[in-house]
Design a protein around this motif. Structure first.
Motif, PDB file in Angstrom:
ATOM      1  N   ARG A  70       0.845  -1.095   0.091  1.00 58.96           N
ATOM      2  CA  ARG A  70       0.086   0.290  -0.234  1.00 58.96           C
ATOM      3  C   ARG A  70       1.091   1.431  -0.111  1.00 58.96           C
ATOM      4  N   PHE A  71       2.020   1.033   0.843  1.00 56.05           N
ATOM      5  CA  PHE A  71       2.385   2.484   0.554  1.00 56.05           C
ATOM      6  C   PHE A  71       2.948   2.642  -0.635  1.00 56.05           C
ATOM      7  N   PHE A  84       1.242   5.032  -2.737  1.00 56.97           N
ATOM      8  CA  PHE A  84       0.480   5.619  -2.951  1.00 56.97           C
ATOM      9  C   PHE A  84       1.457   6.362  -2.877  1.00 56.97           C
ATOM     10  N   ARG A  87       1.913   8.869  -6.996  1.00 61.91           N
ATOM     11  CA  ARG A  87       2.491  10.700  -6.778  1.00 61.91           C
ATOM     12  C   ARG A  87       3.576  10.755  -7.666  1.00 61.91           C
ATOM     13  N   GLU A  92       8.775   3.363   9.444  1.00 59.68           N
ATOM     14  CA  GLU A  92       7.328   3.720   9.110  1.00 59.68           C
ATOM     15  C   GLU A  92       6.340   2.082   8.931  1.00 59.68           C
ATOM     16  N   MET A 139       3.273   1.256  11.652  1.00 61.77           N
ATOM     17  CA  MET A 139       2.472   0.711  11.773  1.00 61.77           C
ATOM     18  C   MET A 139       2.609  -0.517  11.849  1.00 61.77           C
ATOM     19  N   VAL A 174      -0.747  -1.373  14.122  1.00 54.95           N
ATOM     20  CA  VAL A 174      -2.242  -1.991  14.727  1.00 54.95           C
ATOM     21  C   VAL A 174      -2.042  -3.097  15.860  1.00 54.95           C
ATOM     22  N   ARG A 200      -3.888  -2.161  18.022  1.00 48.75           N
ATOM     23  CA  ARG A 200      -5.060  -1.554  18.435  1.00 48.75           C
ATOM     24  C   ARG A 200      -5.900  -2.828  18.619  1.00 48.75           C
ATOM     25  N   THR A 240      -8.573  -3.320  21.620  1.00 51.29           N
ATOM     26  CA  THR A 240     -10.081  -3.829  21.665  1.00 51.29           C
ATOM     27  C   THR A 240     -10.538  -5.111  21.932  1.00 51.29           C
ATOM     28  N   HIS A 299     -13.602  -1.865  13.094  1.00 53.30           N
ATOM     29  CA  HIS A 299     -12.640  -2.018  14.023  1.00 53.30           C
ATOM     30  C   HIS A 299     -11.381  -2.221  12.724  1.00 53.30           C
ATOM     31  N   CYS A 351     -11.592   1.125  10.581  1.00 52.12           N
ATOM     32  CA  CYS A 351     -11.130   2.117  11.717  1.00 52.12           C
ATOM     33  C   CYS A 351      -9.460   1.963  11.437  1.00 52.12           C
ATOM     34  N   SER A 352      -8.644   0.609  11.218  1.00 48.34           N
ATOM     35  CA  SER A 352      -7.688   0.567  11.211  1.00 48.34           C
ATOM     36  C   SER A 352      -6.383   0.379  10.150  1.00 48.34           C
ATOM     37  N   LYS A 353      -7.761   0.093   8.879  1.00 46.13           N
ATOM     38  CA  LYS A 353      -6.823   0.663   7.583  1.00 46.13           C
ATOM     39  C   LYS A 353      -7.596   2.252   7.189  1.00 46.13           C
ATOM     40  N   HIS A 355      -6.284   4.636   9.406  1.00 43.80           N
ATOM     41  CA  HIS A 355      -5.501   5.507  10.784  1.00 43.80           C
ATOM     42  C   HIS A 355      -3.954   4.579   9.817  1.00 43.80           C
ATOM     43  N   ILE A 356      -4.572   3.680   9.346  1.00 41.78           N
ATOM     44  CA  ILE A 356      -2.869   3.650   8.533  1.00 41.78           C
ATOM     45  C   ILE A 356      -2.733   4.283   6.931  1.00 41.78           C
ATOM     46  N   HIS A 357      -4.257   4.534   6.578  1.00 42.55           N
ATOM     47  CA  HIS A 357      -3.952   5.322   5.221  1.00 42.55           C
ATOM     48  C   HIS A 357      -3.280   6.984   5.793  1.00 42.55           C
ATOM     49  N   ARG A 406      -1.720   7.702   7.679  1.00 40.81           N
ATOM     50  CA  ARG A 406      -0.297   8.291   8.297  1.00 40.81           C
ATOM     51  C   ARG A 406       0.677   7.850   7.049  1.00 40.81           C
ATOM     52  N   MET A 407       0.234   6.984   6.077  1.00 35.86           N
ATOM     53  CA  MET A 407       1.378   7.265   4.915  1.00 35.86           C
ATOM     54  C   MET A 407       0.853   7.886   4.423  1.00 35.86           C
ATOM     55  N   ARG A 408      -0.496   8.939   4.401  1.00 38.67           N
ATOM     56  CA  ARG A 408      -0.100   9.983   3.165  1.00 38.67           C
ATOM     57  C   ARG A 408       0.081  11.103   4.190  1.00 38.67           C
TER      58      ARG A 408
END
Lengths: 170, 308
Positions: free
Chosen positions: A89-90, A93, A97, A146, A150, A154, A157, A161, B248, B251-253, B255-257, B259-261
């Protein structure tokens, strides 16, 4: 930067520094065209020997040089499935760009590598060479940091939860 | 907020508002698991309000005694279901009960009460010490909850479908934490997760959906969780588990996006520092003609080549 990483990044820095000696060179095959020779690969005499600097089987850097352009490809450390997803994903991203990033290539060279940079002589003329090298090295450090941050978030979290949910039963 | 509500907030708020100023209303509201609520006031008398619910698997729930459960909770307010709906509750806005808040809350829990029927039956079976058969509730198209009462415990298996294959990896991390939480908390239900292999309890089930994107989560509830004092809370939590998990994960995805941005933006800033801003001072003659010398160090190769 961590001590273990230092020799690896130093080697990469010096190699990229040496490879980034670029000059303008028009295409020899097509009149009035100017192509990055490392991409076109039509004339063997314009290409330098590619160098692979690897830390281990999972982490390496490939540097291919030529007279007017350099290609730097990175393979990023990914231990488990979650890190693979985060890394993919990183890099997506970033490659989406690529226009803003000028030196970034939209696709890595081969499925073996995760991300590739293409630097041409036009870009080295507009930018400070030592800062370009700094950027590449910083990128390599930051992306590892990073991804592991991340992954930690995860995991944190998930733990919170899970505990909140199960605490309701007690 | 970490925990999801058990009731439908829209239904509760609408009812409380209508107690204050009754007006005609007809609205269809959706809830988790493709359940729809219909709130309407009678055409003739706008003080009579009906709340109906439509659940896909109501026929299965009926076999587990949902009608009795609803009658016990709503008593006289339960009426024959409207057309196309499965259950209806009717009450008079002009004569509110002594505790409006609690009544509105209990109507908003209509979905939860319907789904609790099989669980209540299972718990009663265990109290009576006779283990019952495996009960299946197919509450979503591709997913189901299986309840198996045994001698002193109740096993509940969720079969969950993850539409996105990345979700499968995230879910593995999350559910591993659930399984590990037993080490730090006492008296919690045991949780197990298996990705492709269905657990042994389900070996007799026909039409079981198994695949790359399906996972099975097994909860084992023990006596303390099923005791009368804790029973209602346990049922609440079990029924919302699947939505809680997906909430959840998303939410976690997100949050990760985010951060990456941010980090991509900071990389861009670092790169922009590498640009050498060449102040192109355009020289002009007295007559207004502008020119640039060919050996001007600020003339880049681009201009020489005459290209881009």
């Amino acid at each position: 930067m961590s001590q273990a990483l230092k020799p690896y990044l130093n080697a990469v820095r010096h190699t990229v520094d040496a490879a980034l000696c670029l000059q303008n060179f028009g295409s020899m095959n097509v009149e009035r065209h100017n192509k990055p020779e490392v991409e076109a690969r039509t004339n063997k005499e314009l290409l330098l020997n590619p160098v692979v600097i690897s830390r281990n089987a999972k982490e390496k850097v490939l540097i291919e040089g030529s007279i007017n352009s350099v290609r730097v490809s990175l393979k990023i450390k990914q231990i488990d499935e979650l890190e693979q997803i985060l890394c993919r994903r990183f890099t997506r991203f970033m490659t989406q760009r690529a226009e803003n990033f000028v030196i970034l290539r939209r696709k890595p060279i081969s499925p073996d590598y995760d991300i590739s940079f293409l630097i041409t002589n036009f870009q080295t003329e507009r930018m400070w060479k030592h800062k370009l090298v700094d950027f590449i090295i910083q990128f390599m450090e930051e992306i590892d940091k990073e991804i592991s941050e991340m992954k930690l978030s995860v995991n944190a979290r998930a733990r919170i939860t899970a505990q909140e949910f199960l605490k309701q039963f007690v | 907020m970490i925990l999801l509500d058990f009731h439908n907030k829209i239904v509760e708020d609408t009812i409380l508002e209508k107690y204050n100023n009754p007006e005609a209303i007809e609205a269809v509201i959706s809830d988790f698991d493709s359940v729809t609520f219909r709130l309407s006031t009678d055409a003739t008398n706008k003080n009579i309000m009906t709340v109906s619910i439509s659940i896909k698997c109501f026929a299965q729930l009926r076999a587990y005694g949902v009608d009795d459960v609803l009658k016990k909770v709503y008593g006289a307010n339960l009426v024959a279901a409207e057309a196309n709906y499965d259950a209806s509750v009717r009450f008079d806005l002009a004569q509110p009960p002594p505790d409006r808040q609690a009544f509105a809350h209990s109507v908003a829990l209509l979905k939860r009460h319907c789904f609790s029927a099989p669980l209540i039956k299972a718990f009663n079976d265990i109290d009576a010490k006779k283990p019952g058969p495996l009960m299946e509730i197919r509450y979503r198209d591709e997913e189901a909850i299986y309840v198996k009462p045994e001698a002193d415990r109740c096993t509940i298996v969720f079969s969950i479908l993850f539409r996105d294959k990345d979700d499968v990896a995230f879910a593995k991390v999350f559910l591993q934490e659930y399984a590990d939480a037993r080490r730090s908390l006492q008296n919690v239900p045991a949780v197990q997760y298996s990705q492709k292999e269905p657990p042994l309890e389900l070996k007799d089930v026909r039409n079981l959906r198994v695949g790359e994107n399906n996972g099975f989560v097994t909860f084992v509830l023990f006596q303390p969780h099923m005791a009368a004092a804790k029973r209602e809370k346990t049922i609440d939590c079990i029924l919302t588990f699947r939505n809680y998990l997906h909430y959840h994960l998303k939410c976690s995805k997100a949050h990760i996006h985010a951060r990456m941005r941010n980090s991509v933006r900071s990389f861009l800033q670092v790169l922009n520092r590498a640009r050498s801003e060449s102040e192109s001072t355009v020289k002009k003659t007295m007559g207004g003609k502008t020119f640039k010398r060919a050996d001007d160090p600020q003339t880049t190769s681009e201009e020489l080549v005459g290209g881009v």
